[in-house]
Design an enzyme around this catalytic site. Structure first.
Site: not given
Ligand code: GLU
Length: 511
Positions: A265-267, A270
């Site tokens: 995921s994007k998380r 990040d």
């Protein structure tokens, strides 16, 4: 049955394209090219609630950056245009009604509130509500209401949907090119909505099947998240009488988090500092931004190479593949069933490999904009030469400035650690003497300078490391850089002497 290979990439423009989506597009493309087939781009934008402006342009730009060419579809055109589902809306109702007439689908009039209340009621009994054979004949549907009431409701403009009438207790047998034979009992499935009067649009399932049929798609290669929809899709082909031309299916494994568990995921990106999108993205609605491989300095070839190996393996030790090599060697048989764990370090490794293989001309083109940003105006030959000297130590083009700036800018200050180590004892006097040796050299080429200086060091009995590191301090200002004679020959005699003088004149020795 032998028919022309026609595959499609069918993203929904609901945001930036995840790298998992890029991999799906890539595998479709490789498969199409390998079989001399067509690669189609269809935009599935029938979910108006989730539509995000700019997402389609982002998809097109991402594919172009990756070198994934579209033969037919949005942005290109073709015999089945339009390829944007919102522009094909008149097509779908006819097909939904065809299923109602044949008894494969029915009208349902429940409002969102009524369905929500049912869901709650089931929940309070510890059960889960499913819209299927257990309830469809009790709810407000064309299966329970008299025909004239159904007609009246439609005519007075009540909202309705058309639902698929999932058969009860039937075994659906399916084949997947990656997963093999799959079986499902239809009693575990629900009656999916196919069409909504509210926006006069089909849902994904109906539009997807109708378009795959009309566009003569031979192979559907898509993410594993669509595997649960496969029984419905098989039944839709049956309901329409299109089994003969039903495409073959291949469901690709998920891209997993670096830690293994769950979808990437994007998380994760990040948190661990890597992009999960091909290009930089700024949400037009929230202003939220996301990193992209392109803007973070990855080469498209490296990005594609990395993605190709996330889920597919060539069966050999080879890791570096050009696009033509991928086209030649790719096979769905060697796509794994289990999820592929994303490895951020491996992405960097691939980029470094492509960096090391770049020619000086390629490096010059990539490095010149950065040099200009720093106010350095040099020829392509020079830009390529210095980048070439240092490329083995760089992962990204942006690393080159830190690695090569001393070629263009004389040191003003000196790295403390190196000063303490070398700017003491006899070394300043030796550097002064070396200055005279260099000043006397006419041919300042790499080989000749090396030969003269080495002979002098040996004759004097100095320590090679001491002399060279002191010279490095003067010319580079730090304990980094390539071989010393790469530096002297690049700078030339005058600049070398100027830098030596600057050190001698400005820095007091450490002891
Ligand atoms: N529109 C679907 C998606 O966004 C396509 C799924 C399919 O390829 O059938 O992934």
């Amino acid at each position: 049955m032998n028919r022309p290979v026609r595959v499609r990439f069918a993203p929904s423009p609901t945001g930036p394209l995840h790298i998992g989506g890029v991999r799906t597009a890539l595998y479709n493309y490789l498969f199409a090219r390998q079989h001399g087939g067509q690669m189609i781009l269809r935009i599935e934008d029938t979910d108006s609630q989730r539509f995000v402006p700019g997402a389609e342009a982002y998809i097109l730009e991402s594919l172009a950056w990756c070198g994934i060419e579209i033969d037919e579809g949005v942005g290109v055109g073709g015999p089945h245009a339009p390829y944007r589902q919102s522009e094909r809306r008149e097509i779908y109702l006819k097909y939904a009604l065809q299923l109602v007439d044949a008894g494969w689908a029915y009208y349902a009039f429940d409002s969102a509130e009524e369905l929500e209340a049912l869901r709650k009621e089931y929940e309070s009994r510890g059960e889960t509500f499913a819209y299927n054979y257990t309830v469809r004949e009790q709810l407000a549907t064309s299966l329970s209401l008299p025909a004239d009431e159904v007609k009246a409701r439609i005519e007075r403009g009540d909202q309705w949907v058309i639902r698929f009438k999932m058969p009860e207790n039937r075994r659906v047998e399916m084949d997947d090119l990656i997963r093999g034979h799959v079986e499902v009992n239809t009693s575990t499935l629900d009656d999916k909505v196919l069409y909504k009067s509210a926006d006069a649009l089909p849902t994904y399932h109906l539009a997807n099947i109708v378009d795959d049929h009309l566009m003569e798609i031979s192979h559907v290669i898509r993410g594993e998240e669509w595997l649960p929809s496969l029984p419905l899709h098989y039944l839709l082909y049956e309901a329409f009488g299109w089994q003969e031309t039903r495409p073959a299916f291949a469901h690709l494994p998920l891209l997993l988090k670096p830690t293994g568990g769950g979808k990437l995921s994007k998380r994760d990106g990040d948190k661990m500092g890597f992009p999960v999108f091909p290009l930089f993205w700024k949400s037009p609605t929230t202003g939220e931004t996301a990193h992209g491989y392109r803007e973070d300095g990855y080469f498209p070839e490296a990005f594609i190479n990395m993605l190709a190996l996330l889920g597919w393996n060539p069966g050999t030790e080879q890791e570096l593949f050009t696009m033509p090599e991928l086209i030649e060697q790719f096979s769905l048989e060697r796509v794994s069933k289990s999820g592929a764990r994303f490895q951020p370090d491996k992405a960097k490794w691939f980029n470094a490999q492509y960096m090391h293989h770049k020619t000086e001309a390629e490096l010059a083109a990539l490095y010149q904009p950065i040099l200009r940003e720093h106010g350095i105006e040099v020829s392509d030959a020079i830009a390529g030469h210095v980048a070439g000297i240092m490329k083995e130590r760089a992962t990204f083009i942006t690393d080159l400035w830190e690695l090569t700036s001393f070629f263009f800018i004389a040191p003003e200050t000196y790295e403390e650690k190196q000063v303490k180590k070398y700017w003491k004892g006899d070394n300043p006097a030796i550097l002064r003497a070396l200055r005279d040796v260099l000043a006397a050299i006419d041919d300042f080429s790499l080989e000749h300078t090396e030969q003269v200086v080495h002979a002098w060091i040996e004759e004097k009995g100095y320590g090679m490391g001491q002399v060279m590191n002191t010279l490095r301090l003067a010319l580079v200002g730090a304990g980094k850089g390539p071989g010393m004679y790469d530096v002297t020959s690049f700078l030339g005699k005058e600049e070398c002497l100027r830098r030596i003088d600057h050190l001698l004149n400005t820095l007091k020795p450490a002891e």
